[in-house]
Motif scaffolding. Sequence first.
Motif, PDB file in Angstrom:
ATOM      1  N   ALA A  97      -3.193 -13.695 -29.329  1.00 19.50           N
ATOM      2  CA  ALA A  97      -4.028 -13.738 -28.121  1.00 19.50           C
ATOM      3  C   ALA A  97      -5.514 -13.788 -28.408  1.00 19.50           C
ATOM      4  N   THR A  98      -5.943 -13.397 -29.603  1.00 15.70           N
ATOM      5  CA  THR A  98      -7.372 -13.474 -29.903  1.00 15.70           C
ATOM      6  C   THR A  98      -7.875 -14.927 -29.893  1.00 15.70           C
ATOM      7  N   ILE A  99      -6.955 -15.888 -30.088  1.00 16.42           N
ATOM      8  CA  ILE A  99      -7.335 -17.295 -30.033  1.00 16.42           C
ATOM      9  C   ILE A  99      -7.878 -17.639 -28.649  1.00 16.42           C
ATOM     10  N   ALA A 100      -7.346 -16.977 -27.617  1.00 16.02           N
ATOM     11  CA  ALA A 100      -7.849 -17.210 -26.256  1.00 16.02           C
ATOM     12  C   ALA A 100      -9.321 -16.841 -26.164  1.00 16.02           C
ATOM     13  N   GLY A 101      -9.719 -15.755 -26.838  1.00 16.50           N
ATOM     14  CA  GLY A 101     -11.118 -15.353 -26.822  1.00 16.50           C
ATOM     15  C   GLY A 101     -12.015 -16.423 -27.407  1.00 16.50           C
ATOM     16  N   VAL A 102     -11.584 -17.029 -28.532  1.00 15.62           N
ATOM     17  CA  VAL A 102     -12.375 -18.089 -29.161  1.00 15.62           C
ATOM     18  C   VAL A 102     -12.492 -19.297 -28.238  1.00 15.62           C
ATOM     19  N   LEU A 103     -11.369 -19.723 -27.653  1.00 17.55           N
ATOM     20  CA  LEU A 103     -11.375 -20.903 -26.774  1.00 17.55           C
ATOM     21  C   LEU A 103     -12.264 -20.667 -25.555  1.00 17.55           C
ATOM     22  N   LEU A 104     -12.209 -19.483 -24.993  1.00 17.51           N
ATOM     23  CA  LEU A 104     -13.071 -19.163 -23.843  1.00 17.51           C
ATOM     24  C   LEU A 104     -14.534 -19.194 -24.257  1.00 17.51           C
ATOM     25  N   GLY A 105     -14.840 -18.684 -25.443  1.00 21.47           N
ATOM     26  CA  GLY A 105     -16.216 -18.711 -25.927  1.00 21.47           C
ATOM     27  C   GLY A 105     -16.721 -20.131 -26.092  1.00 21.47           C
TER      28      GLY A 105
ATOM     29  N   LEU B 134     -17.044 -13.483 -28.770  1.00 20.01           N
ATOM     30  CA  LEU B 134     -18.405 -13.574 -29.289  1.00 20.01           C
ATOM     31  C   LEU B 134     -18.485 -14.522 -30.479  1.00 20.01           C
ATOM     32  N   ILE B 135     -17.446 -14.537 -31.313  1.00 19.82           N
ATOM     33  CA  ILE B 135     -17.412 -15.500 -32.418  1.00 19.82           C
ATOM     34  C   ILE B 135     -17.407 -16.921 -31.858  1.00 19.82           C
ATOM     35  N   GLY B 136     -16.626 -17.142 -30.794  1.00 14.89           N
ATOM     36  CA  GLY B 136     -16.607 -18.449 -30.153  1.00 14.89           C
ATOM     37  C   GLY B 136     -17.974 -18.853 -29.638  1.00 14.89           C
ATOM     38  N   LEU B 137     -18.686 -17.896 -29.039  1.00  9.32           N
ATOM     39  CA  LEU B 137     -20.045 -18.171 -28.554  1.00  9.32           C
ATOM     40  C   LEU B 137     -20.969 -18.532 -29.716  1.00  9.32           C
ATOM     41  N   GLU B 138     -20.868 -17.770 -30.812  1.00 10.04           N
ATOM     42  CA  GLU B 138     -21.720 -18.035 -31.978  1.00 10.04           C
ATOM     43  C   GLU B 138     -21.436 -19.411 -32.572  1.00 10.04           C
ATOM     44  N   LEU B 139     -20.152 -19.724 -32.699  1.00  4.74           N
ATOM     45  CA  LEU B 139     -19.781 -21.024 -33.244  1.00  4.74           C
ATOM     46  C   LEU B 139     -20.296 -22.153 -32.367  1.00  4.74           C
ATOM     47  N   LYS B 140     -20.137 -22.001 -31.052  1.00  2.00           N
ATOM     48  CA  LYS B 140     -20.589 -23.047 -30.131  1.00  2.00           C
ATOM     49  C   LYS B 140     -22.103 -23.240 -30.254  1.00  2.00           C
ATOM     50  N   ARG B 141     -22.830 -22.135 -30.302  1.00  2.00           N
ATOM     51  CA  ARG B 141     -24.293 -22.228 -30.425  1.00  2.00           C
ATOM     52  C   ARG B 141     -24.697 -22.894 -31.732  1.00  2.00           C
ATOM     53  N   GLU B 142     -24.005 -22.545 -32.827  1.00  2.00           N
ATOM     54  CA  GLU B 142     -24.347 -23.128 -34.118  1.00  2.00           C
ATOM     55  C   GLU B 142     -24.067 -24.627 -34.148  1.00  2.00           C
ATOM     56  N   PHE B 143     -22.962 -25.042 -33.543  1.00  2.42           N
ATOM     57  CA  PHE B 143     -22.604 -26.455 -33.538  1.00  2.42           C
ATOM     58  C   PHE B 143     -23.501 -27.279 -32.615  1.00  2.42           C
ATOM     59  N   VAL B 144     -23.952 -26.680 -31.519  1.00  5.28           N
ATOM     60  CA  VAL B 144     -24.729 -27.434 -30.523  1.00  5.28           C
ATOM     61  C   VAL B 144     -26.224 -27.347 -30.784  1.00  5.28           C
ATOM     62  N   ALA B 145     -26.719 -26.158 -31.108  1.00  4.11           N
ATOM     63  CA  ALA B 145     -28.168 -25.983 -31.213  1.00  4.11           C
ATOM     64  C   ALA B 145     -28.616 -25.279 -32.484  1.00  4.11           C
ATOM     65  N   GLY B 146     -27.688 -24.926 -33.361  1.00  6.64           N
ATOM     66  CA  GLY B 146     -28.053 -24.181 -34.561  1.00  6.64           C
ATOM     67  C   GLY B 146     -28.014 -25.011 -35.821  1.00  6.64           C
TER      68      GLY B 146
ATOM     69  N   ILE C 285      -7.811 -21.689 -18.880  1.00  5.64           N
ATOM     70  CA  ILE C 285      -9.040 -21.855 -19.667  1.00  5.64           C
ATOM     71  C   ILE C 285      -9.840 -23.041 -19.154  1.00  5.64           C
ATOM     72  N   ALA C 286      -9.146 -24.106 -18.728  1.00  4.88           N
ATOM     73  CA  ALA C 286      -9.836 -25.280 -18.165  1.00  4.88           C
ATOM     74  C   ALA C 286     -10.573 -24.917 -16.883  1.00  4.88           C
ATOM     75  N   VAL C 287      -9.942 -24.102 -16.039  1.00  8.88           N
ATOM     76  CA  VAL C 287     -10.602 -23.645 -14.803  1.00  8.88           C
ATOM     77  C   VAL C 287     -11.835 -22.815 -15.152  1.00  8.88           C
ATOM     78  N   TYR C 288     -11.682 -21.943 -16.116  1.00  9.56           N
ATOM     79  CA  TYR C 288     -12.795 -21.113 -16.596  1.00  9.56           C
ATOM     80  C   TYR C 288     -13.940 -21.996 -17.071  1.00  9.56           C
ATOM     81  N   ALA C 289     -13.602 -23.040 -17.838  1.00  3.78           N
ATOM     82  CA  ALA C 289     -14.612 -23.950 -18.379  1.00  3.78           C
ATOM     83  C   ALA C 289     -15.350 -24.688 -17.271  1.00  3.78           C
ATOM     84  N   VAL C 290     -14.615 -25.183 -16.272  1.00 10.19           N
ATOM     85  CA  VAL C 290     -15.242 -25.927 -15.160  1.00 10.19           C
ATOM     86  C   VAL C 290     -16.234 -25.033 -14.424  1.00 10.19           C
ATOM     87  N   LEU C 291     -15.814 -23.799 -14.141  1.00  5.45           N
ATOM     88  CA  LEU C 291     -16.702 -22.874 -13.430  1.00  5.45           C
ATOM     89  C   LEU C 291     -17.940 -22.553 -14.275  1.00  5.45           C
TER      90      LEU C 291
END
Length: 447
Positions: A255-263, A95-107, A212-218
């Motif tokens: 392993a929590t870094i994986a959560g950020v990268l996926l977000g 969720l932190i990854g999602l928040e960061l992505k949103r802030e950088f792209v549209a926030g 993670i790359a496969v996850y991103a493509v999908l």
Amino acid sequence: MTSPDPARNTPASAQFPLRGSYAEALRIGTLLRKETVGGGLLVLMAAIGILWANSPWAEAYFTLRDLEVGYEPWHLQLSLGAWAADGLLAIFFFLIGLELKREFVAGDLRRFSTAIVPVVAAAGGVTIPALVYVAIVAQTPGLLRGWAIPTATDIAFAVAVLALIGSHLPGPLRIFLLTLAVVDDLIAISIIAIFYTETIAIVPLLMGLLTIAVYAVLAQRYRQFFHLKPAAAWLILLPIGVVAWAFVHASGIHATIAGVLLGFTIPVIHRRRDQVPDTEPGLAEEFEHRFRPLSAGFAVPVFAFFSAGVAIGGAEGFLSALTDPVTIGIIAALVVGKPVGIVLATWLTTRVRGIRLDPSLRWVDITGVGLLAGIGFTVSLLVTELSFTATDPHHDHAKVAILLASVVAAVIASALLASRNRRYRKIAQNDAEDTDNDGIPDVYDRP
């Protein structure tokens, strides 16, 4: 266009009328998205962990926390406490990854003019506490590995306190705190990845990055599909995310870094070719809406329950903890270092020509946010796990310090911001008065 999330726009009577349990699940999910509820659960579970760990039944608590489950050949035979820290907390970091992505792209973080002040403030709020801690424990070099413990801000806890007491505080103050906390989390994540990774297994890391790359493509290619079909994310993306998490865990990186990268892989805005109105939430916002109840209602409270359980050892043990340089360093860094670092960095930034605070904010408000940022709960507890082994006395003393400092910071910040809130409420009431009974607040009347 039909909203992908029926809980937002569909009347309760139209939501699967014969399935009361589903309606109840929606109600609970909505409740868990409230900042005050998530913060309250966090505090409750931490309190239960502390009380149980210091009760006559403490042995049962530690037996439960240390119970190992999982598959050893995959390096996944972990204690329940480790599963909470490495596994469940990955949901929080997603969720932190999602928040960061949103802030950088549209926030706010996409615009230099609005991002620079809270970004620099966050950097000051990390640097000064670390220096305060290092200065206090410098005589014992072995304690220096805990320097990052007081650098983190618990975004869920801090925002929950602000939501509870700040009904009339200026809107920009909340934005300042959110941006500050998001950047603070980004710095904390970087610290964990860089300074708390001792050895790296290359093959599992490469496999994790490939997954993670496969996850991103999908997620990118089929964003509209996952937007419209909530179950698809659980059935397709979630298993891939779990595999990526397992590979990253096996690589030696936390392993929590994986959560950020996926977000970070989740798209924030719609593609033009999808012809989706701009008012429709993007996939990142949609995922945040769906997964937040799981994080706030289960993952973070369970982590707090297992991490906050410290055997203090009665009054003697508590006094012993208070005399430990680690305890003194963490408390001083969070309660004093955090607000000083944030206020000082903010003041220095505003000395630069063309950069100003929002006109509605006052320095006393920024000081209140700085104190609030001293609540270093979740991530600070995680860094403690990485800094000291469970058998090291400093491990438990650091946790006592985090809990005590977080309470002190929350109380002082609440007192200051509650006073400011009363002042802002009085101003709002005065502005809304209509002494001439013309139906228009006096503040808008013109002579």
